[in-house]
Structure formats: C-alpha cells, structure tokens
Design a protein around this motif. Structure first.
Motif, PDB file in Angstrom:
ATOM      1  N   ASP A 165       1.192   5.634  -1.640  1.00 37.31           N
ATOM      2  CA  ASP A 165       0.719   6.806  -2.082  1.00 37.31           C
ATOM      3  C   ASP A 165       0.722   6.908  -3.655  1.00 37.31           C
ATOM      4  O   ASP A 165       1.176   6.216  -4.309  1.00 37.31           O
ATOM      5  N   HIS A 215      -4.393   2.416   2.748  1.00 37.55           N
ATOM      6  CA  HIS A 215      -3.863   3.610   3.297  1.00 37.55           C
ATOM      7  C   HIS A 215      -2.513   3.475   3.872  1.00 37.55           C
ATOM      8  O   HIS A 215      -1.838   2.311   3.644  1.00 37.55           O
ATOM      9  N   VAL A 221      -3.139   5.205  -2.672  1.00 38.56           N
ATOM     10  CA  VAL A 221      -4.333   6.414  -2.492  1.00 38.56           C
ATOM     11  C   VAL A 221      -3.842   7.612  -3.088  1.00 38.56           C
ATOM     12  O   VAL A 221      -2.577   7.720  -3.168  1.00 38.56           O
ATOM     13  N   ASN A 222      -4.660   8.420  -3.344  1.00 36.72           N
ATOM     14  CA  ASN A 222      -4.187   9.848  -3.953  1.00 36.72           C
ATOM     15  C   ASN A 222      -4.458  11.156  -3.094  1.00 36.72           C
ATOM     16  O   ASN A 222      -5.269  11.469  -2.860  1.00 36.72           O
ATOM     17  N   HIS A 223      -3.392  11.460  -2.194  1.00 29.00           N
ATOM     18  CA  HIS A 223      -3.203  12.323  -1.443  1.00 29.00           C
ATOM     19  C   HIS A 223      -3.417  13.727  -2.063  1.00 29.00           C
ATOM     20  O   HIS A 223      -4.242  14.620  -1.521  1.00 29.00           O
ATOM     21  N   GLU A 230      -7.646  11.985  -1.110  1.00 27.72           N
ATOM     22  CA  GLU A 230      -8.022  10.626  -0.887  1.00 27.72           C
ATOM     23  C   GLU A 230      -7.040  10.169   0.325  1.00 27.72           C
ATOM     24  O   GLU A 230      -5.825   9.822  -0.205  1.00 27.72           O
ATOM     25  N   TRP A 231      -7.326   9.615   1.450  1.00 22.41           N
ATOM     26  CA  TRP A 231      -6.515   9.029   2.466  1.00 22.41           C
ATOM     27  C   TRP A 231      -6.719   7.780   2.701  1.00 22.41           C
ATOM     28  O   TRP A 231      -5.815   7.170   3.290  1.00 22.41           O
ATOM     29  N   VAL A 232      -7.854   7.508   2.712  1.00 22.29           N
ATOM     30  CA  VAL A 232      -8.303   6.000   2.974  1.00 22.29           C
ATOM     31  C   VAL A 232      -9.271   5.408   2.035  1.00 22.29           C
ATOM     32  O   VAL A 232     -10.236   6.195   1.567  1.00 22.29           O
ATOM     33  N   ARG A 233      -9.022   4.218   1.387  1.00 24.72           N
ATOM     34  CA  ARG A 233     -10.209   3.459   0.438  1.00 24.72           C
ATOM     35  C   ARG A 233     -10.175   1.939   1.098  1.00 24.72           C
ATOM     36  O   ARG A 233      -9.271   1.301   0.484  1.00 24.72           O
ATOM     37  N   GLY A 234     -11.074   1.869   1.945  1.00 29.24           N
ATOM     38  CA  GLY A 234     -11.020   0.458   2.529  1.00 29.24           C
ATOM     39  C   GLY A 234      -9.955   0.184   3.168  1.00 29.24           C
ATOM     40  O   GLY A 234      -9.569   0.865   4.145  1.00 29.24           O
ATOM     41  N   ASP A 235      -9.173  -0.897   2.980  1.00 34.12           N
ATOM     42  CA  ASP A 235      -8.117  -1.361   3.566  1.00 34.12           C
ATOM     43  C   ASP A 235      -6.853  -0.681   3.046  1.00 34.12           C
ATOM     44  O   ASP A 235      -5.680  -0.760   3.622  1.00 34.12           O
ATOM     45  N   TYR A 263       0.849  -1.056  -0.219  1.00 33.96           N
ATOM     46  CA  TYR A 263       0.061   0.014  -0.083  1.00 33.96           C
ATOM     47  C   TYR A 263       0.777   1.203   0.021  1.00 33.96           C
ATOM     48  O   TYR A 263       1.814   1.319   0.887  1.00 33.96           O
TER      49      TYR A 263
END
Length: 307
Positions: free
Chosen positions: A207, A240, A227-229, A233-238, A205
């Motif tokens: 960024d 992060h 994830v796209n900071h 976007e900081w969390v998407r399901g698991d 996982y």
C-alpha cells in the motif's frame, strides 16, 4: 464451477479409532520417526532389540536404551500420548486456533498443563525463513488494545507491529513481530524482514505506507507497486494486497474469537502457529506433518516460558 475441496487424512472419527491406546500411538510415532526401520539415535545402528514390557528399544551395538519419544518434546511428558495426538489435531485443524482453556476442558487437565502443551506444540510448528519469489504482497498491521484513559489509545505506538508477506504463486505467508525497540514502520524494522524473506527476483505489491516502500527500495532494490487505500483505491489490475490483508483479518479474528488476548511476550509463538496452519490449509496431511514437526523439535521447559 465449484472448486475441489481438500479431503483431510485425519478427522475426529479416525483419531478416536486410531489412537485409542498408548500402543497404537507409539506404533504411529514409530512409523513416522523411523519409516525405514528403527535405528539408534545415539549411534544410528539398525541392530535393535525391543523391550516390550517397558516400551523401549535396546541398541545391540552401543547398548543405548531409548523409546520412540526419546529426544523429543514428548520424552518427559506425563500426559497419555493420545492426549498429545488430540491436542495437535485440535490446534492445526481449528481455523482460528484453540485456546488453552478449551484444551483444558477437552483433555480434562489443569490450565497450566494445557497452556504448556499449547506452547510446546507452537514451538514445534515454527517455520524457517524462505525467500519468496515472483509476485509478493507485503503489508503490516498492528495488534493491541486501547491505552486506558488516553485519547490516543488507538495510536500504533501502543500496539505491536506485525509484518506479513504472501507469495502469490505458492500462497504461502511469512509473518514476524517487529522488535519492541523498533515498534515503528521504519526502514530498519521492515528491512530485516525483507532480507530474510524477499528474493531479489521478486516484485512487491504494497500500500502507500512510506516506511514499507522505502525499506523495499533500500534493502532489496526490487520493483514495488502500490495501491492508495487513502484514496479508496484497493485494486488496480494485478496490484493489490487483498490476500495478505485477508490473512491478517483471519489472525485478528482468532484473537477475538479464540484467544481473547495475547501477551506481547508470547505473540511470536501464536504467529508461528498461525503461519503453519495458513501455509498447510490445503495440505490433506496437515496432522501428520504437525506430528512430524513435534517429533523433530527440541523441548522447551516450563520455567523458560514463564521467566
């Protein structure tokens, strides 16, 4: 429901009680170094005689004379052993670390002695690489101040690049400073770190940093989720990187709150200390573990540190 809080084996009261004399310190070190009985470090014989007035042992087989600190980084020390015990305790117990100036005041020694003591203990706490499996959070950060007089002072080119990975199952972290010649978020820099620490049986996982994701794909081939900071976007399901980013935040607070500034030359040593303390934060025997590492580590001379 409240989480169980770790109850640590050692605290200041026990430290003052258990290490108030050289005899008690030596007895403790002896029990750690030779839990099954004293043996000769030269020939491994267990036929040993004690020389009580010199705090030494004499091997009945090869006649080699040694002490509990022989062959360790405490062998040539002029400091009382209780000051070593207190320094080790302060370094591993302090969440943000402890500065040489604070040790100087606490131990009533010179700054040079405190600084050298800190770095010897850090050298002992160095953790070997270990492949991480399962879910692994990967992230990089930059450490350093502004370049005086330059508008681009916050640019990464003026900072040291740090790489970090956390294995979610074990909650262990691995950290490394990139080589100075490779101080960019390049596939080559990150690739060396990945090969040493990321198992082919893991998934990463991270960024949206292109260099990191490209390196993961090229050097490990494992699945990568990001994830796209930049898009908040900081969390998407698991998916992060909150754990590793939290670890970086703690390390940066230790610089601001305890050390104030760190040279690039010695930054890897501070990372070793941070990694040990972070990975043992729930270990109730963290003090004992640290003392064992000091007993096993090779010494480093002062001139080697300042050269």
């Amino acid at each position: 429901m409240a989480q169980n809080k770790t109850v640590y084996e050692m605290n200041l009261v026990k430290l003052a009680r258990d290490f108030q004399s050289e005899e008690k310190c030596r007895a403790y070190l002896e029990s750690l170094r030779w839990p099954d009985g004293v043996s000769c470090p030269h020939c491994q014989s267990e036929k040993i005689s004690r020389i009580h007035d010199r705090d030494q042992f004499d091997c009945d087989s090869c006649r080699y004379q040694f002490s509990v600190t022989s062959g360790t980084m405490m062998h040539d020390t002029k400091l009382p052993l209780w000051k070593w015990m207190l320094a080790i305790y302060m370094i591993v117990e302090s969440k943000k670390g402890v500065s040489a100036n604070q040790l100087k005041r606490t131990l009533e020694v010179s700054y040079r002695t405190a600084w050298y003591l800190c770095h010897r203990i850090r050298r002992a706490l160095e953790t070997p690489d270990r492949e991480m499996k399962g879910a692994v959070e990967l992230d990089c950060t930059y450490i350093g101040g502004k370049k005086t007089g330059m508008g681009a002072g916050n640019s990464p080119q003026f900072k040291a690049m740090l790489l970090g990975a956390i294995e979610r199952d074990s909650k262990e972290i691995r950290v490394k400073m990139s080589d100075k010649s490779e101080n960019t978020e390049s596939a080559k820099t990150v690739g060396k770190f990945l090969r040493a620490n990321i198992s082919a049986k893991s998934f990463v996982y991270t960024d949206q940093g292109k260099g990191v994701r490209a390196a993961v794909k090229k050097h490990t081939g494992v699945s990568t989720f990001s994830v796209n900071h930049a898009a908040n976007e900081w969390v998407r399901g698991d998916v992060h990187t909150n754990s590793v980013e939290g670890a970086w935040s703690l390390f940066q607070r230790s610089i601001v709150g305890a050390f104030h500034q760190i040279s690039v030359k010695h930054l890897p040593a501070y990372l070793d200390e941070f990694e040990f303390r972070y990975n043992n934060r729930e270990n109730p025997y963290i003090f004992r573990t640290a003392v064992l590492e000091v007993l096993k580590a090779e010494n480093i001379e002062y001139k080697a540190l300042v050269s």
